[in-house]
Design an enzyme around this catalytic site. Structure first.
Site, PDB file in Angstrom:
ATOM      1  N   ILE A 128      94.961  74.117  72.378  1.00 12.85           N
ATOM      2  CA  ILE A 128      95.672  73.654  74.754  1.00 12.85           C
ATOM      3  C   ILE A 128      94.032  74.308  75.724  1.00 12.85           C
ATOM      4  O   ILE A 128      92.877  74.893  74.762  1.00 12.85           O
ATOM      5  CB  ILE A 128      95.942  74.593  74.817  1.00 12.85           C
ATOM      6  N   THR A 129      93.753  73.083  75.109  1.00 13.46           N
ATOM      7  CA  THR A 129      92.311  73.289  76.105  1.00 13.46           C
ATOM      8  C   THR A 129      92.238  73.847  77.678  1.00 13.46           C
ATOM      9  O   THR A 129      92.771  74.144  78.489  1.00 13.46           O
ATOM     10  CB  THR A 129      91.985  71.595  76.620  1.00 13.46           C
TER      11      THR A 129
ATOM     12  N   ILE B  92      70.710  54.072  62.936  1.00  9.50           N
ATOM     13  CA  ILE B  92      69.898  53.407  64.217  1.00  9.50           C
ATOM     14  C   ILE B  92      69.120  54.894  64.096  1.00  9.50           C
ATOM     15  O   ILE B  92      67.835  54.085  63.779  1.00  9.50           O
ATOM     16  CB  ILE B  92      69.945  53.265  65.284  1.00  9.50           C
TER      17      ILE B  92
ATOM     18  N   GLU C 232      94.856  62.787  73.492  1.00  6.85           N
ATOM     19  CA  GLU C 232      95.907  62.107  74.515  1.00  6.85           C
ATOM     20  C   GLU C 232      96.646  60.669  74.176  1.00  6.85           C
ATOM     21  O   GLU C 232      96.958  59.513  74.578  1.00  6.85           O
ATOM     22  CB  GLU C 232      95.422  61.663  75.811  1.00  6.85           C
TER      23      GLU C 232
ATOM     24  N   SER D 235      95.655  56.418  68.999  1.00  7.46           N
ATOM     25  CA  SER D 235      95.700  55.387  68.252  1.00  7.46           C
ATOM     26  C   SER D 235      96.895  54.490  67.826  1.00  7.46           C
ATOM     27  O   SER D 235      96.981  53.415  68.541  1.00  7.46           O
ATOM     28  CB  SER D 235      93.772  54.084  67.633  1.00  7.46           C
ATOM     29  N   GLU D 236      97.495  55.246  66.889  1.00  8.18           N
ATOM     30  CA  GLU D 236      98.467  54.314  66.179  1.00  8.18           C
ATOM     31  C   GLU D 236      99.766  54.532  67.632  1.00  8.18           C
ATOM     32  O   GLU D 236      99.915  53.727  67.564  1.00  8.18           O
ATOM     33  CB  GLU D 236      99.176  55.089  65.434  1.00  8.18           C
TER      34      GLU D 236
END
Lengths: 272, 383
Positions: free
Chosen positions: B158-159, B341, B367, B370-371
């Site tokens: 929990i942020t 780089i 949040e 990607s799935e």
């Protein structure tokens, strides 16, 4: 600080002089043809010390319980509106923009004449400007305006208090500071030590849109066109050359006396 | 006509936050990352600028802007410090937004001015150790007892939940059983500190070091019955709504990460010399950076598009999922290329690209992974 004017007057009018300059970090060039600054090819920003001048005006207004109005005054091309908007978004109340082709290339003396003419049309108790602009670096505007308006000049302020009909400053010096005071109205220049300018809030940015902005031509301000502009400038840039490339540094070889040699070098450069 | 250029005010906001990020956030980013400390001074100044109140009306202490204004700020902060950006994102989207969307007038008056000013932070306790994307698997319970909710259970990841200025934790909890015998989940406002509430020690995270993240435990925590947020039994549905718009914000933050990697790589490629010339003059480097810039630009376009649809009230679920998917990929890809780089220096923690490399992975997870985004997009296509 006590509230301004101890009841004699209800509100203090502060005018802040703000200049749009090329981005301090960008490479700045003079144009080959008329030897004026090439303003078109670089990003422009509010002259950095002018942000401190705006902040100080807003602080004085807050200290006066809001009983003051802060007017931004800028001389510059159409594009200078961006800089005016920034000052308004920080919290200034209104702005006057002196913009006229005839003014292009004006030197400091002509600029002070033009700005003094606009000041004549405004009611003011304090005029605040930054101590120098990062483009021309003349550092003379406060002095020139004081001379033209006949008002006292308080320069290099690192602290300002307004009390009754007086303004008192701490003037930054090499060794410390002087306390200087003058009756209002007065012309004031500030140094960076004076405060920490605020970032505009989004509310401020939105509000800036609807704040009064008056645009004046030279004719509107009663400025005689033949007294301003590059062709009529008392000072002319005759010649310029680019900065020579950076020279190699001086290497001090430590043969047991390295510390003393470094100290001697610093002393010779007046750094210590 | 389609126009993705910013208005004068939006551009001014963007520039202001860009300057703030460069002048105030960037100089201390490496320090807070290395020491894993919360940047209280930066957050305080963000509060003064009104960033926490960006999308809220002035009557609640907000700035009267919209969600897109918040996204612009998130992108600019995210360019230099992802931890600071996620602190703002979570503070607004998860801390204040649920109160604004679902709270009663009294709840809004009580909490929003404080949260908008940045003087207090709110957190949203949804995820539990046993369920991330499966948010319906909530085990935390809240039972009514003598006009009070009694909350028991625990939350994970929990942020903003354990800072010195955390004043509110909104928690989802099982409050009963629905007629179809599924769990009834509701949201409840828990002012903290509270008896029985503990923010356990911070996680040892791979990235987002300056962001505050804790497991939370609730042991007979009691709050008044009227602390129910929104309609009883709508806790999970409410949260799904919040998540859809939150994805656009995370997309903006990811775009910032992708752009920050370009910024650092351009700087480095101009200044670092090998074999007698700046490495940026080699196409192997220049083309890589060109591709990175293209990814950052595409990422930006996706969140502008999703935000535009949301703000005019069009369906935006699919577009938010696309924005989140595309921009988090861009962040991760750019972080990998930027590190490459930078060579050996890119592997040194004090270099911003190394920080971006560690910070970017979570963007493909938080949040909605990607799935999950792909699942949402596929579902919108009728699959």
């Amino acid at each position: 600080m006590q509230s301004a004017y101890g009841g004699r007057r209800t509100s203090m009018n502060i005018v802040v002089l703000v200049k749009q300059v090329p981005d301090t970090w960008a490479e700045r060039k003079l144009k080959a043809d008329d030897k004026t600054l090439d303003r078109a090819s670089v990003d422009v920003v509010m002259n950095e010390i002018d942000e401190y001048a705006v902040e100080e005006a807003l602080k004085l207004k807050e200290a006066a319980g809001g009983e003051a109005s802060v007017t931004i005054l800028t001389m510059g091309p159409d594009r200078a509106v961006e800089t005016i908007r920034k000052a308004l978004s920080m919290g200034a109340d209104k702005a006057v923009h002196l913009s006229d082709e005839a003014l292009a290339g004006s030197d400091a003396i002509q600029t002070s004449y033009a700005i003094a003419k606009v000041l004549d049309t405004l009611e003011y108790d304090l005029v605040i400007c930054g101590s120098e602009a990062t483009d021309s670096r003349m550092s003379v505007m406060a002095a020139l305006l004081a001379e033209r308006t006949g008002k006292p000049q308080l320069s290099g302020a690192r602290k300002v208090t307004v009390d009754g009909g007086n303004v008192k400053i701490e003037r930054q010096t090499d060794n410390g500071y002087d306390v200087v005071e003058a009756p209002l109205p007065a012309i004031l220049s500030v140094v960076e030590k004076i405060n920490e300018p605020r970032y505009p809030s989004f509310k401020g940015i939105m509000a800036a849109k609807s704040k009064p902005l008056t645009t004046l031509t030279t004719a509107d301000a009663g400025i005689e066109a033949d007294k301003v502009g590059l062709a009529n400038a008392p000072s002319q840039v005759v010649e310029f050359s680019n900065k020579p490339p950076r020279q190699a540094g001086q290497i001090v070889k430590d043969e047991g006396d390295g510390g003393a040699k470094v100290a001697d070098f610093l002393a010779s450069q007046k750094i210590i | 006509m389609l126009d993705t250029r910013l208005s004068e005010e939006q551009e001014q906001l963007r520039k202001t936050v860009e300057a703030f990020a460069r002048e105030v956030v960037a100089p201390v980013a490496a320090h807070h990352d290395a020491t894993k400390t919360f940047p209280y001074d930066v957050v305080r100044q963000m509060g003064q600028m009104g960033l926490f109140g960006l999308p809220f009306p002035e009557q609640y202490g907000g700035m009267g802007g919209d969600y897109f204004a918040l996204c612009l700020a998130l992108e600019e902060l995210g360019r230099v410090d992802q931890s600071v950006a996620i602190t703002l994102e979570a503070g607004v989207s998860l801390g204040a937004m649920p109160v604004f969307r679902f709270g009663t007038e009294e709840q809004k008056q009580e909490w929003l001015p404080m949260l908008c000013s940045g003087e207090a932070l709110g957190a949203f306790g949804l995820t539990e150790a046993g369920g991330g994307s499966d948010a319906g698997a909530t085990r935390t319970t809240a039972k009514l007892d003598g006009g009070q909710w009694v909350i028991n259970g625990s939350k994970a990841f929990i942020t903003n939940s354990g800072t010195d200025i955390t004043k509110l934790v909104t928690v989802t909890a099982v409050t009963g059983e629905r007629s179809d015998s599924r769990k009834e989940i509701s949201s409840i406002l828990v002012p903290v500190p509270a008896k029985g509430f503990t923010a356990e020690p911070s996680y040892n995270k791979v990235g987002w070091h300056a962001s505050d993240t804790h497991p939370l435990s609730f042991d007979d925590v009691r709050v008044p019955e009227e602390n129910l947020l929104g309609v009883r039994g709508r806790g999970y549905a409410n949260f799904l709504h919040i998540l859809d718009e939150g994805r656009i914000a995370i997309s903006a933050l990811s775009t910032g990460a992708a752009q920050g990697c370009v910024d650092e790589s351009v700087k480095y490629a101009k200044q670092r010399e090998a074999f007698g010339k700046p490495i940026g003059q080699n196409q192997a480097i220049a083309f890589k950076i060109a591709e990175m810039e293209a990814r950052a630009h595409v990422a930006r376009c996706t969140y502008y598009d999703a935000a535009a649809r949301m703000l005019v009230g069009q369906p935006f679920k699919k577009h938010a999922a696309i924005a989140k998917l595309v921009s988090s990929n861009a962040a991760m890809d750019n972080a990998r290329d930027a590190t490459q780089i930078h060579g050996g220096y890119g592997f040194m923690n004090e270099y911003p690209v190394a920080r971006h490399y560690r910070d970017s992975k979570i963007l493909e997870i938080g949040e909605g992974t990607s799935e999950v985004q792909k699942m949402l997009i596929a579902r919108e296509l009728g699959l």
